[in-house]
Enzyme design. Structure first.
Site, short mmCIF file in Angstrom:
data_model
loop_
_atom_site.label_atom_id
_atom_site.label_comp_id
_atom_site.label_asym_id
_atom_site.label_seq_id
_atom_site.Cartn_x
_atom_site.Cartn_y
_atom_site.Cartn_z
N CYS A 1 0.83 -1.20 0.00
CA CYS A 1 0.00 0.00 0.00
C CYS A 1 0.87 1.26 0.00
O CYS A 1 1.58 1.51 -0.96
CB CYS A 1 -0.97 -0.05 1.18
SG CYS A 1 -2.36 1.08 1.06
N HIS A 2 0.83 2.06 1.08
CA HIS A 2 1.66 3.27 1.19
C HIS A 2 3.04 2.96 1.77
O HIS A 2 3.88 3.84 1.86
CB HIS A 2 0.97 4.31 2.09
CG HIS A 2 -0.23 4.96 1.48
ND1 HIS A 2 -1.47 4.35 1.46
CD2 HIS A 2 -0.38 6.15 0.87
CE1 HIS A 2 -2.34 5.16 0.87
NE2 HIS A 2 -1.71 6.25 0.50
#
Length: 181
Positions: free
Chosen positions: A107-108
């Site tokens: 994800c991030h």
């Protein structure tokens, strides 16, 4: 063979992106430690609101990459944003690359890798909102559920966790990757 994996996180990590890999690693009979700049507990973010608290196994000050076989970087928006400006966290992450050990980020989570300056020339994926950041840092970004590049495993979102977990374990079983730099 028993393995020991570090999961680097702080308050605001996406709960499923820490919980799912941790449980999957432990199902292999391995040890998964939550490492954090904080001690005590850290609070998760569960999709749209604060989630459960998780106990920290070791503070970042007590942890060393040489004590672990691999590193996992969960996402969330708040967690990577805090860690990518923490010099101690960046040094911890860089040490896994220096030691050619597998690193998995979802994800991030790859934002931390950008600031650790380890993405240039690497094939990667992430949540779409940071794709330009990775490209600008020199990564070759693609929109795939999981991308593996010499011991570096990346995925986009929680829906990719089954593929992420499987590839993460595969890379850890392979051990050190000489081209993981």
């Amino acid at each position: 063979m028993s393995k020991k994996i570090a999961i680097l996180a702080t308050n605001g990590f996406e709960e499923s992106e820490l919980q799912s890999p941790k449980e999957y690693l432990e199902q292999q009979g391995w040890t998964a430690h939550i490492i954090s700049p904080e001690s005590g507990t850290i609070k998760s973010w569960a999709e749209k609101d604060w989630g459960k608290e998780y106990p920290v196994d070791k503070s970042l000050a007590e942890a060393s990459a040489s004590d672990y076989d691999a590193l996992v970087l969960p996402g969330g928006v708040i967690n990577p944003d805090q860690l990518r400006t923490n010099d101690e966290a960046l040094s911890f992450v860089k040490d896994f690359f220096t030691q050619n050990k597998p690193v998995a980020a979802i994800c991030h989570g790859p934002q931390i890798l950008i600031n650790a300056e380890v993405v240039n020339g690497r094939n990667m994926t992430s949540v779409n909102s940071i794709s330009k950041d990775l490209i600008n840092a020199g990564a070759h970004w693609e929109d795939s559920e999981v991308v593996v590049d010499n011991g570096l495993v990346t995925s986009r979102t929680p829906k990719d966790l089954p593929a992420f977990n499987a590839k993460m374990v595969e890379e850890i079983k392979e051990g050190r990757h000489e081209r993981q730099v």
